[in-house]
Design an enzyme around this catalytic site. Structure first.
Site, PDB file in Angstrom:
ATOM      1  N   ASP A   1      87.646  49.994 -30.906  1.00  0.00           N
ATOM      2  CA  ASP A   1      86.826  49.352 -30.021  1.00  0.00           C
ATOM      3  C   ASP A   1      87.027  47.726 -30.355  1.00  0.00           C
ATOM      4  O   ASP A   1      86.671  47.572 -31.621  1.00  0.00           O
ATOM      5  CB  ASP A   1      85.576  49.932 -29.958  1.00  0.00           C
ATOM      6  CG  ASP A   1      85.250  51.020 -28.789  1.00  0.00           C
ATOM      7  OD1 ASP A   1      86.259  51.171 -27.957  1.00  0.00           O
ATOM      8  OD2 ASP A   1      84.169  51.649 -28.875  1.00  0.00           O
TER       9      ASP A   1
ATOM     10  N   ASP B   1      87.720  47.423 -23.291  1.00  0.00           N
ATOM     11  CA  ASP B   1      87.950  46.812 -24.436  1.00  0.00           C
ATOM     12  C   ASP B   1      88.428  47.891 -25.692  1.00  0.00           C
ATOM     13  O   ASP B   1      88.166  47.538 -26.878  1.00  0.00           O
ATOM     14  CB  ASP B   1      86.961  45.852 -25.054  1.00  0.00           C
ATOM     15  CG  ASP B   1      85.538  47.030 -25.231  1.00  0.00           C
ATOM     16  OD1 ASP B   1      85.666  48.038 -24.372  1.00  0.00           O
ATOM     17  OD2 ASP B   1      84.607  46.647 -25.820  1.00  0.00           O
TER      18      ASP B   1
END
Length: 463
Positions: A331, A374
């Site tokens: 992430d 993301d």
């Protein structure tokens, strides 16, 4: 490029080869027909020469038969004084006409004035001899006291000389017999025979020469026929070979290429080579388009990494392989703040930067992927748990780079959770890596941790 190749393409054109073979075949056919007609004519010449010779033999037989028959009948009449022989004589002269028929038949079958003149001389000699024969018959009739009105016209019209009229009956018969049996008469017969013999020798020599010439011509024509048939056979073989090399073999090659789904070999005639080049051009375009479509279907358009769909396919593939691997779930920390503070365009630049660093840091056999906004992942093939420190070092280097940006890029960091499996992509591998990622986020983010079986993990809370 393809058009340039086609313009410079070389090869035998089927159309031209076919036209050439048709022209050659037509020429050979015409020559063969001509040779056949000539052979037929030569055969006719031989046959005509043979027919002429046979006809001349028949003429000779008729002439000899007629002349001999007249001699026989006049002699019998002078010896026996039987008028029946005289009647037979003139039957031959006026009805049967063997001698005249022989000459007429010769006129039809033979056209050589010189040789024909020899036979005419023989006939004239025979006719001249008839004068003595008829005179002899008149002497016999006079000696026998035959009624003049009962005699044939030719005999009746003969005027005996006063000297012969003065002869006695016995002397008249003797003179008549001397006329048809004497040496003078015999010499005349031999002269006629010599004319006929010379005639037949000439006929035989002439006919033999004609037959020899015709036979030689026939042999030469037959040889030409054999040569033409041989050439036609060779031309047929060449045609078959050209069909095999220019058409059949290329078709087999092209069928195999289509079956194997590969580009065609440039072989065969000009038309097939042109077809192969055209097919290859289309094949390349289709392959390029297919590759482009496949790439677009499998890759993220922003970062160029494989997308979520391709990632799921890889999971299925590695699940079936049952080999050791590692999985990282990544992430970008506080990415929402980047979007809010710098704008979505800068957020896209950050995602591209992260993807670039992942591709550069991992092996060519590893599979970095963008699986969410993301969120990234990396599948690492043939990786064991004892290599975790190498992977952690790679992530640390990436974070170091992200924490020290240039060219106006914002500072960002990555939180990475990982897990290992000895049996391929197992059902719980993703969950384990996700637990490790959550643990990193719970402990300050910007780091990398791997799932540990001996550690207890808090329940994942998704915000």
């Amino acid at each position: 490029m393809g058009q340039k190749k086609k313009r410079s393409l070389k090869g035998i054109r089927i159309k031209n080869a076919n036209f050439a073979m048709i022209v050659i075949s037509c020429i050979l056919y015409v020559l063969l027909i001509t040779a056949t007609i000539r052979a037929s004519n030569r055969y006719k010449d031989v046959q005509e020469a043979m027919d002429t010779y046979i006809a001349c033999e028949e003429c000779n037989l008729l002439l000899t038969l007629g002349s001999s028959y007249l001699t026989e009948q006049v002699r019998l009449y002078t010896v026996t004084t039987d008028t029946g022989y005289m009647e037979n004589y003139f039957t031959e002269v006026h009805v049967t006409k063997n001698r005249e028929n022989a000459v007429k038949k010769l006129e039809v079958h033979y056209h050589n004035d010189k040789i024909y003149g020899i036979l005419s001389d023989a006939l004239e000699s025979s006719n001249a001899l008839m004068v003595d024969e008829i005179y002899a018959m008149r002497l016999v009739a006079q000696a026998q006291g035959e009624d003049a009105d009962s005699l044939p016209e030719e005999v009746r019209n003969v005027q005996l000389s006063e000297e012969d009229l003065a002869l006695s009956k016995e002397d008249m018969l003797e003179k008549a017999r001397d006329l048809v049996f004497g040496s003078k008469y015999q010499d005349s017969k031999e002269e006629i025979s010599s004319h006929v013999e010379y005639f037949m020798d000439s006929i035989q020599n002439d006919t033999n020469q004609r037959m020899i010439n015709s036979a030689n011509n026939l042999s030469s024509t037959m040889a030409q026929q054999r040569v033409l048939v041989s050439i036609l056979f060779v031309e047929s073989i060449i045609t078959f070979i050209m069909i095999i090399l220019l058409i059949v073999k290329p078709l087999q090659v092209y069928v195999n290429c289509i079956r194997e789904d590969k580009m065609m070999e440039i072989t065969g005639s000009y038309e097939f080579k042109y077809l192969a080049l055209t097919y290859n051009d289309i094949y390349e375009v289709n392959a390029t388009n297919e590759a482009m479509l496949r790439y677009q279907a499998e890759h993220d358009p922003l970062t160029g990494l494989i997308n979520r769909g391709a990632f799921d396919q890889l999971k299925s593939i590695f699940r079936a392989k049952n080999k050791p691997l590692g999985l990282l779930i990544i992430d970008v920390d506080k990415f929402k703040l980047v979007n809010d503070g710098y704008g979505h365009e800068m957020g896209d630049q950050v995602l591209k930067w992260v993807a670039k660093l992942l591709e550069e840091s991992f092996r060519a056999t590893d599979y970095p992927a963008r699986i969410g906004g993301d969120e990234f992942a990396v599948i690492m093939a043939n990786v064991y748990e004892d290599q975790r420190f190498i992977i952690e070092a790679k992530i640390a280097n990436i974070n170091e780079t992200l924490q020290n940006p240039s060219k106006g890029m914002p500072k960002v960091s990555l939180s990475v959770g990982g897990a290992f499996s000895k049996d391929g992509f197992t059902d719980d591998l993703y969950h384990k890596a996700d637990l490790a990622l959550y643990d990193v986020k719970e402990h300050g983010r910007c780091g990398c941790r791997f799932y540990d079986e001996n550690q207890e993990y808090s329940e994942i809370k998704k915000s």
